[in-house]
Design a protein around this motif. Structure first.
Motif, PDB file in Angstrom:
ATOM      1  N   ARG A  20       2.624 -15.578  -7.532  1.00 11.87           N
ATOM      2  CA  ARG A  20       3.905 -15.870  -6.874  1.00 11.87           C
ATOM      3  C   ARG A  20       4.789 -14.634  -6.828  1.00 11.87           C
ATOM      4  O   ARG A  20       5.427 -14.368  -5.820  1.00 11.87           O
ATOM      5  CB  ARG A  20       4.627 -17.007  -7.603  1.00 11.87           C
ATOM      6  N   GLU A  21       4.807 -13.878  -7.907  1.00 16.12           N
ATOM      7  CA  GLU A  21       5.609 -12.650  -7.908  1.00 16.12           C
ATOM      8  C   GLU A  21       5.072 -11.651  -6.878  1.00 16.12           C
ATOM      9  O   GLU A  21       5.855 -10.970  -6.199  1.00 16.12           O
ATOM     10  CB  GLU A  21       5.609 -12.031  -9.300  1.00 16.12           C
ATOM     11  N   ALA A  22       3.767 -11.579  -6.748  1.00 18.18           N
ATOM     12  CA  ALA A  22       3.173 -10.686  -5.745  1.00 18.18           C
ATOM     13  C   ALA A  22       3.621 -11.083  -4.342  1.00 18.18           C
ATOM     14  O   ALA A  22       3.977 -10.238  -3.508  1.00 18.18           O
ATOM     15  CB  ALA A  22       1.644 -10.734  -5.848  1.00 18.18           C
ATOM     16  N   GLU A  23       3.623 -12.384  -4.074  1.00 19.47           N
ATOM     17  CA  GLU A  23       4.063 -12.863  -2.763  1.00 19.47           C
ATOM     18  C   GLU A  23       5.535 -12.524  -2.519  1.00 19.47           C
ATOM     19  O   GLU A  23       5.930 -12.165  -1.407  1.00 19.47           O
ATOM     20  CB  GLU A  23       3.836 -14.370  -2.656  1.00 19.47           C
ATOM     21  N   LEU A  24       6.353 -12.630  -3.569  1.00 16.01           N
ATOM     22  CA  LEU A  24       7.779 -12.321  -3.430  1.00 16.01           C
ATOM     23  C   LEU A  24       8.008 -10.840  -3.193  1.00 16.01           C
ATOM     24  O   LEU A  24       8.875 -10.451  -2.403  1.00 16.01           O
ATOM     25  CB  LEU A  24       8.538 -12.789  -4.676  1.00 16.01           C
ATOM     26  N   TYR A  25       7.244  -9.991  -3.869  1.00 12.24           N
ATOM     27  CA  TYR A  25       7.330  -8.553  -3.597  1.00 12.24           C
ATOM     28  C   TYR A  25       7.034  -8.274  -2.123  1.00 12.24           C
ATOM     29  O   TYR A  25       7.750  -7.533  -1.451  1.00 12.24           O
ATOM     30  CB  TYR A  25       6.316  -7.783  -4.456  1.00 12.24           C
ATOM     31  N   ILE A  26       5.967  -8.897  -1.636  1.00 17.25           N
ATOM     32  CA  ILE A  26       5.524  -8.638  -0.256  1.00 17.25           C
ATOM     33  C   ILE A  26       6.525  -9.209   0.743  1.00 17.25           C
ATOM     34  O   ILE A  26       6.954  -8.522   1.680  1.00 17.25           O
ATOM     35  CB  ILE A  26       4.121  -9.232  -0.028  1.00 17.25           C
ATOM     36  N   GLU A  27       6.920 -10.470   0.565  1.00 18.76           N
ATOM     37  CA  GLU A  27       7.850 -11.117   1.496  1.00 18.76           C
ATOM     38  C   GLU A  27       9.219 -10.453   1.467  1.00 18.76           C
ATOM     39  O   GLU A  27       9.985 -10.533   2.447  1.00 18.76           O
ATOM     40  CB  GLU A  27       7.973 -12.603   1.156  1.00 18.76           C
ATOM     41  N   GLY A  28       9.542  -9.786   0.358  1.00 18.00           N
ATOM     42  CA  GLY A  28      10.812  -9.076   0.263  1.00 18.00           C
ATOM     43  C   GLY A  28      10.801  -7.699   0.895  1.00 18.00           C
ATOM     44  O   GLY A  28      11.809  -6.983   0.847  1.00 18.00           O
ATOM     45  N   GLY A  29       9.661  -7.309   1.473  1.00 19.07           N
ATOM     46  CA  GLY A  29       9.594  -6.020   2.145  1.00 19.07           C
ATOM     47  C   GLY A  29       9.480  -4.833   1.203  1.00 19.07           C
ATOM     48  O   GLY A  29       9.806  -3.703   1.568  1.00 19.07           O
ATOM     49  N   TRP A  30       8.949  -5.093   0.001  1.00 16.34           N
ATOM     50  CA  TRP A  30       8.871  -4.035  -1.014  1.00 16.34           C
ATOM     51  C   TRP A  30       7.496  -3.371  -1.079  1.00 16.34           C
ATOM     52  O   TRP A  30       7.307  -2.419  -1.852  1.00 16.34           O
ATOM     53  CB  TRP A  30       9.185  -4.613  -2.392  1.00 16.34           C
ATOM     54  N   VAL A  31       6.535  -3.845  -0.307  1.00 12.42           N
ATOM     55  CA  VAL A  31       5.159  -3.372  -0.434  1.00 12.42           C
ATOM     56  C   VAL A  31       4.749  -2.603   0.821  1.00 12.42           C
ATOM     57  O   VAL A  31       4.972  -3.067   1.948  1.00 12.42           O
ATOM     58  CB  VAL A  31       4.197  -4.554  -0.673  1.00 12.42           C
ATOM     59  N   VAL A  38       4.523  -3.998   4.853  1.00 12.18           N
ATOM     60  CA  VAL A  38       3.809  -5.192   5.313  1.00 12.18           C
ATOM     61  C   VAL A  38       4.403  -6.386   4.580  1.00 12.18           C
ATOM     62  O   VAL A  38       4.523  -6.369   3.352  1.00 12.18           O
ATOM     63  CB  VAL A  38       2.296  -5.089   5.028  1.00 12.18           C
ATOM     64  N   GLU A  39       4.759  -7.441   5.318  1.00 13.37           N
ATOM     65  CA  GLU A  39       5.454  -8.582   4.725  1.00 13.37           C
ATOM     66  C   GLU A  39       4.578  -9.829   4.636  1.00 13.37           C
ATOM     67  O   GLU A  39       5.059 -10.895   4.260  1.00 13.37           O
ATOM     68  CB  GLU A  39       6.717  -8.909   5.531  1.00 13.37           C
ATOM     69  N   GLN A  40       3.294  -9.713   4.949  1.00 13.90           N
ATOM     70  CA  GLN A  40       2.400 -10.868   4.941  1.00 13.90           C
ATOM     71  C   GLN A  40       1.469 -10.797   3.735  1.00 13.90           C
ATOM     72  O   GLN A  40       0.595  -9.901   3.674  1.00 13.90           O
ATOM     73  CB  GLN A  40       1.568 -10.927   6.228  1.00 13.90           C
ATOM     74  N   PRO A  41       1.610 -11.731   2.777  1.00 14.76           N
ATOM     75  CA  PRO A  41       0.734 -11.717   1.597  1.00 14.76           C
ATOM     76  C   PRO A  41      -0.753 -11.815   1.945  1.00 14.76           C
ATOM     77  O   PRO A  41      -1.609 -11.321   1.209  1.00 14.76           O
ATOM     78  CB  PRO A  41       1.192 -12.941   0.794  1.00 14.76           C
TER      79      PRO A  41
END
Length: 236
Positions: A20-31, A38-41
């Motif tokens: 879940r934290e990984a998804e939040l990092y990605i959806e938050g535009g941090w990855v 990339v914003e898509q887990p």
């Protein structure tokens, strides 16, 4: 050759965080993948370099509200297509990190008068939507209306007192001249075509109209076809 791996799995391996934290990092535009956000887990990684931006946090993204200066005559679906990172007003000072997810799951309410341009609220925030819907009859909307023709004698007074058109009573309305060709109207939850009916009742024809304010939120200097974020201090 290695099989493609979901971006969320790469972030888990990179940080040791939960799924879940990984998804939040990605959806938050941090990855980033090879330097591109990339914003898509579920994005598939095939050997590219995955990294976190400085200051990354696995926090849920707050829903946003966008204020579009809508061109005249667009449907809601067409107005949504106007929204993109490139059409953000360059002078928008909202302290919001722009994410592509901000353009998804948007809802609107308080439609413009037919043929009008101007302020259209598009929101992901159920609180803003509820406020606009529940207080629709209390929130003042302000329009600037370009007109042609000659106003009837004491036309403004007639508008301010209320006027009868074809047996129908139009309620009193706040109206004033902005200049020789533009009127300002301030009214609450106007029915479609109401402003045009007011103008016609006093001998004027509508050339164009623009909504510039809803409640305490103005469109400001945002050009037609551009948008800005609703900032935290603004209240409808």
């Amino acid at each position: 050759m290695t099989d493609p791996v979901r971006l969320s799995k790469c972030v888990i391996e990179l940080t040791g965080c939960s799924r879940r934290e990984a998804e939040l990092y990605i959806e938050g535009g941090w990855v980033t993948v090879d330097g591109e956000v990339v914003e898509q887990p579920q994005f598939k990684v095939e050997g590219q370099t995955v990294a976190l931006l400085p200051g990354a946090t696995p926090d849920p993204q707050e829903p946003v509200t966008l204020l579009l200066n809508q061109p005249a005559g667009l449907s809601f679906e067409a107005a949504q297509r106007v929204l993109n990172p490139e059409s953000r007003w360059p002078e928008d000072r909202a302290a919001v990190r722009l994410l592509r997810s901000h353009f998804a799951r948007l809802t609107t309410t308080l439609p413009l008068q037919p043929g009008a341009s101007g302020l259209l609220v598009m929101t992901q925030d159920w609180r803003a939507l509820r406020k606009l819907n529940e207080d629709a009859n209390k929130l003042e909307q302000e329009y600037v209306v370009e007109v042609s023709g000659t106003m009837l004698d004491k036309g403004l007074d007639r508008l301010k007192r209320g006027i009868k058109v074809k047996g129908q009573d139009l309620p009193p309305v706040k109206a004033s001249w902005q200049n020789e060709t533009h009127l300002r109207f301030a009214l609450k939850n106007p029915k479609p075509g109401l402003i045009a009916a007011y103008c016609s009742a006093v001998g004027l024809k509508v050339v164009g109209m623009k909504r510039i304010r809803i409640g305490g939120v103005p469109m400001g200097k945002v050009p037609v076809g551009q948008w800005r974020y609703l900032v935290q201090a603004e209240r409808f």
